[in-house]
Design an enzyme around this catalytic site. Structure first.
Site, PDB file in Angstrom:
ATOM      1  N   LYS A  14     -22.052  41.076  17.491  1.00  0.00           N
ATOM      2  CA  LYS A  14     -21.692  40.886  16.093  1.00  0.00           C
ATOM      3  C   LYS A  14     -21.259  42.426  15.445  1.00  0.00           C
ATOM      4  O   LYS A  14     -22.271  43.128  15.456  1.00  0.00           O
ATOM      5  CB  LYS A  14     -22.705  40.333  15.543  1.00  0.00           C
ATOM      6  CG  LYS A  14     -22.180  39.224  14.096  1.00  0.00           C
ATOM      7  CD  LYS A  14     -23.485  38.419  13.748  1.00  0.00           C
ATOM      8  CE  LYS A  14     -23.024  37.801  12.281  1.00  0.00           C
ATOM      9  NZ  LYS A  14     -24.236  37.203  11.816  1.00  0.00           N
TER      10      LYS A  14
HETATM   11  O1  G3P Z   1     -24.193  33.888   8.484  1.00  0.00           O
HETATM   12  C1  G3P Z   1     -23.977  34.755   7.513  1.00  0.00           C
HETATM   13  C2  G3P Z   1     -25.426  34.526   6.736  1.00  0.00           C
HETATM   14  O2  G3P Z   1     -26.666  34.845   7.581  1.00  0.00           O
HETATM   15  C3  G3P Z   1     -25.398  35.148   5.277  1.00  0.00           C
HETATM   16  O3  G3P Z   1     -25.901  33.755   4.645  1.00  0.00           O
HETATM   17  O4  G3P Z   1     -26.795  32.830   2.742  1.00  0.00           O
HETATM   18  O5  G3P Z   1     -27.584  35.228   3.197  1.00  0.00           O
HETATM   19  O6  G3P Z   1     -25.192  34.484   2.469  1.00  0.00           O
HETATM   20  P1  G3P Z   1     -26.532  34.081   3.172  1.00  0.00           P
END
Ligand code: G3P
Length: 217
Positions: free
Chosen positions: A87
């Site tokens: 990633k």
């Molecule tokens: O997949 C990306 C993720 O980990 C971010 O999610 O909810 O922190 O915006 P969030």
């Protein structure tokens, strides 16, 4: 649409895997820290533990921001397990590193994507997955789902093989809308997957079937 779970929590990964519907896992440094997994050695071991639970792709994020560092880290991560996907952040060196890994047949996931132009660059660099963050766009009053639609349109125009991995999914409606728009993959918390099970008519109907069965026995 493939279902990935976006967590480093082994119990939640097991629960989704046990349902038989899990296609992979995504993680990031914040999700690792949330589980108390710190230090390179522990993080590396944790990736291997995740790979032992799931059958599919497991995204492991580099923390370097320069090309040489990303290549060094990515190669070490790829050595860990054949399910590991490297990633990489959507910055200039991340695009360059993506091309480096894709030229060598190593799977990549370009993350922190917030615009169609960034997604176009990821596809041109041969990314296996591109991760548009829909929830974080919604957080700033911008339509995250529209980004999925725009990327789908662009990728279909040129038959790019990069898979659209809708990330920062927060809830069940994000999952359903991503499926309608043709995202190849969605990654979200366990609740966004188990929430899809819920319907009151299912519960009422099952209760009645079981009650009627008991009447006849
Ligand atoms: O997949 C990306 C993720 O980990 C971010 O999610 O909810 O922190 O915006 P969030």
């Amino acid at each position: 649409m493939k279902f990935f779970i976006d967590t480093a929590n082994l119990d939640q990964i097991k629960e989704a895997q046990d349902m038989g519907i899990l296609d992979g896992v995504t993680t990031n440094p914040s999700l690792m820290a949330k589980e108390g997994i710190t230090g390179t050695d522990n993080i590396m071991k944790h990736y291997v533990n995740i790979c032992k639970i799931v059958d599919g792709d497991v995204s492991a994020e580099v923390i370097s921001t320069d090309f040489d560092g990303m290549v060094r880290e990515g190669e070490a991560l790829a050595e860990l397990h054949d399910q590991i996907v490297i990633k990489l952040p959507m910055i200039k060196d991340g695009v360059k590193a993506c091309k480096y890994f894709s030229d060598r047949g190593i799977k990549t996931n370009v993350t922190l994507v917030f615009s169609p132009g960034q997604a176009l660059l990821a596809a041109k660099a041969g990314a296996t997955y591109v991760s548009p963050f829909i929830g974080r766009l919604d957080d700033i009053s911008t339509d995250g789902l529209n980004l999925i639609a725009e990327i789908r349109h662009i990728y279909d125009n040129y038959a790019y093989e990069t898979q659209i991995l809708a990330a920062s999914v927060r809830h069940t409606m994000h999952v359903i809308d991503c499926a309608k728009l043709g995202a190849d993959v969605m990654t979200g918390p366990l609740s966004s997957i188990t929430g899809l099970l819920k319907h009151p008519l299912t519960d009422i109907g099952l209760e009645k079937f079981l009650a009627d069965y008991k009447k006849g026995n």
